[in-house]
Design a protein around this motif. Sequence first.
Motif, short mmCIF file in Angstrom:
data_model
loop_
_atom_site.label_atom_id
_atom_site.label_comp_id
_atom_site.label_asym_id
_atom_site.label_seq_id
_atom_site.Cartn_x
_atom_site.Cartn_y
_atom_site.Cartn_z
N ALA A 79 -4.17 -26.80 -82.61
CA ALA A 79 -3.77 -27.17 -83.96
C ALA A 79 -2.48 -26.45 -84.35
CB ALA A 79 -4.88 -26.84 -84.95
N ALA A 80 -2.39 -25.18 -83.97
CA ALA A 80 -1.18 -24.41 -84.28
C ALA A 80 0.02 -25.00 -83.55
CB ALA A 80 -1.38 -22.95 -83.91
N ASN A 81 -0.18 -25.38 -82.31
CA ASN A 81 0.91 -26.00 -81.55
C ASN A 81 1.37 -27.30 -82.22
OD1 ASN A 81 0.76 -23.96 -79.70
ND2 ASN A 81 -0.33 -25.16 -78.16
N ALA A 82 0.43 -28.09 -82.65
CA ALA A 82 0.76 -29.36 -83.29
C ALA A 82 1.52 -29.11 -84.59
CB ALA A 82 -0.51 -30.16 -83.57
N ARG A 83 1.08 -28.12 -85.35
CA ARG A 83 1.78 -27.80 -86.60
C ARG A 83 3.20 -27.32 -86.32
NH1 ARG A 83 -3.08 -25.38 -87.96
NH2 ARG A 83 -2.23 -23.35 -87.40
N GLU A 84 3.33 -26.50 -85.30
CA GLU A 84 4.64 -25.97 -84.96
C GLU A 84 5.58 -27.10 -84.51
OE1 GLU A 84 5.90 -23.27 -85.56
OE2 GLU A 84 7.65 -23.07 -84.25
N ARG A 85 5.03 -28.02 -83.73
CA ARG A 85 5.82 -29.18 -83.31
C ARG A 85 6.30 -29.97 -84.52
NH1 ARG A 85 1.89 -31.88 -80.25
NH2 ARG A 85 1.22 -29.97 -79.27
N LYS A 86 5.39 -30.20 -85.45
CA LYS A 86 5.72 -30.95 -86.66
C LYS A 86 6.76 -30.20 -87.49
CE LYS A 86 3.27 -33.34 -90.38
NZ LYS A 86 1.99 -33.40 -91.13
N MET A 126 9.02 -28.05 -86.44
CA MET A 126 10.32 -28.12 -85.78
C MET A 126 10.93 -29.51 -85.91
SD MET A 126 10.86 -25.13 -84.94
CE MET A 126 12.43 -25.39 -84.16
N GLN A 127 10.07 -30.55 -85.89
CA GLN A 127 10.60 -31.91 -86.06
C GLN A 127 11.18 -32.10 -87.45
OE1 GLN A 127 7.25 -34.25 -84.90
NE2 GLN A 127 7.58 -33.88 -82.71
N SER A 128 10.52 -31.53 -88.45
CA SER A 128 11.07 -31.66 -89.80
C SER A 128 12.36 -30.86 -89.95
CB SER A 128 10.04 -31.22 -90.85
OG SER A 128 9.84 -29.84 -90.81
N ASN A 162 14.47 -30.46 -87.52
CA ASN A 162 15.48 -31.28 -86.84
C ASN A 162 15.92 -32.46 -87.71
OD1 ASN A 162 15.59 -29.66 -84.59
ND2 ASN A 162 13.98 -30.77 -83.53
N THR A 163 14.97 -33.02 -88.46
CA THR A 163 15.31 -34.09 -89.39
C THR A 163 16.31 -33.58 -90.43
OG1 THR A 163 13.13 -35.08 -89.11
CG2 THR A 163 14.37 -35.73 -91.06
N ALA A 164 16.07 -32.38 -90.90
CA ALA A 164 16.99 -31.77 -91.87
C ALA A 164 18.37 -31.55 -91.24
CB ALA A 164 16.41 -30.46 -92.37
N PHE A 165 18.39 -31.15 -89.99
CA PHE A 165 19.68 -30.98 -89.30
C PHE A 165 20.40 -32.32 -89.18
CE2 PHE A 165 18.62 -26.66 -87.86
CZ PHE A 165 19.87 -26.08 -87.92
N ASP A 166 19.65 -33.38 -88.90
CA ASP A 166 20.28 -34.70 -88.79
C ASP A 166 20.90 -35.12 -90.12
OD1 ASP A 166 19.75 -34.99 -86.12
OD2 ASP A 166 17.84 -36.02 -86.42
N CYS A 167 20.19 -34.85 -91.21
CA CYS A 167 20.72 -35.17 -92.54
C CYS A 167 22.01 -34.38 -92.78
CB CYS A 167 19.70 -34.85 -93.62
SG CYS A 167 18.29 -35.94 -93.64
N LEU A 168 21.98 -33.13 -92.40
CA LEU A 168 23.16 -32.29 -92.60
C LEU A 168 24.33 -32.79 -91.75
CD1 LEU A 168 24.09 -29.80 -94.13
CD2 LEU A 168 23.28 -28.38 -92.24
N ARG A 169 24.05 -33.24 -90.54
CA ARG A 169 25.11 -33.77 -89.67
C ARG A 169 25.79 -34.97 -90.29
NH1 ARG A 169 21.35 -32.77 -85.48
NH2 ARG A 169 22.00 -30.96 -84.25
N LYS A 170 25.00 -35.79 -91.03
CA LYS A 170 25.59 -36.99 -91.64
C LYS A 170 26.55 -36.63 -92.77
CE LYS A 170 21.77 -40.06 -90.57
NZ LYS A 170 20.47 -40.51 -91.07
#
Length: 138
Positions: free
Chosen positions: A35-42, A44-46, A48-56
């Motif tokens: 469960a901790a791994n899944a949360r950590e994955r999620k 990090m994905q969020s 990365n989503t924030a980084f993508d927004c910033l890149r735009k």
Amino acid sequence: MKSRRPSCTDSGSESSESDSKSPEKYETSTRRRMAANARERKRMQSLNTAFDCLRKVVPQWGQDKKLSKYETLQMALSYIMALDRILTDGRRHSVPHRQWLDLQFDCGQAENYSCLLGYDSPAGQDFLKKKLYIYPSY
DNA sequence: TAGGCCATCTGGTCCT
DNA sequence: AGGACCAGATGGCCTA
């Protein structure tokens, strides 16, 4: 999904734990680790989503390659400081209320500003390819 | 092939 | 107790 460490599974490190714990405790800790791994994955994905927004939003002049995370942060910092300087200079020279601050830029990457300034239409982007207008809000 | 970048796992720490 | 956050470790992918 990208690479995963072959030696590690979602169930975590197993051999030593299975030796020292009862099956129930082992199963509980395994479930918690997964469960901790899944949360950590999620998480990090969020991130990365924030980084993508910033890149735009951030300018990528002459960059056909995607900015790295570090470069994105550096560019965002430079960009914010540049915009701040524009505002500061505008105030210092007491720009008249209706006057537009006309900033020439010939980088040809106007779409980088579109989501920031609301010029999402093709016509707006074409306009921005020639000039960036910033209306002083003071 | 080395180096840069990244995704994922993991254990520690802090907070609720 | 459990979740969020963080940093270190590890291995895969890509490019010069």
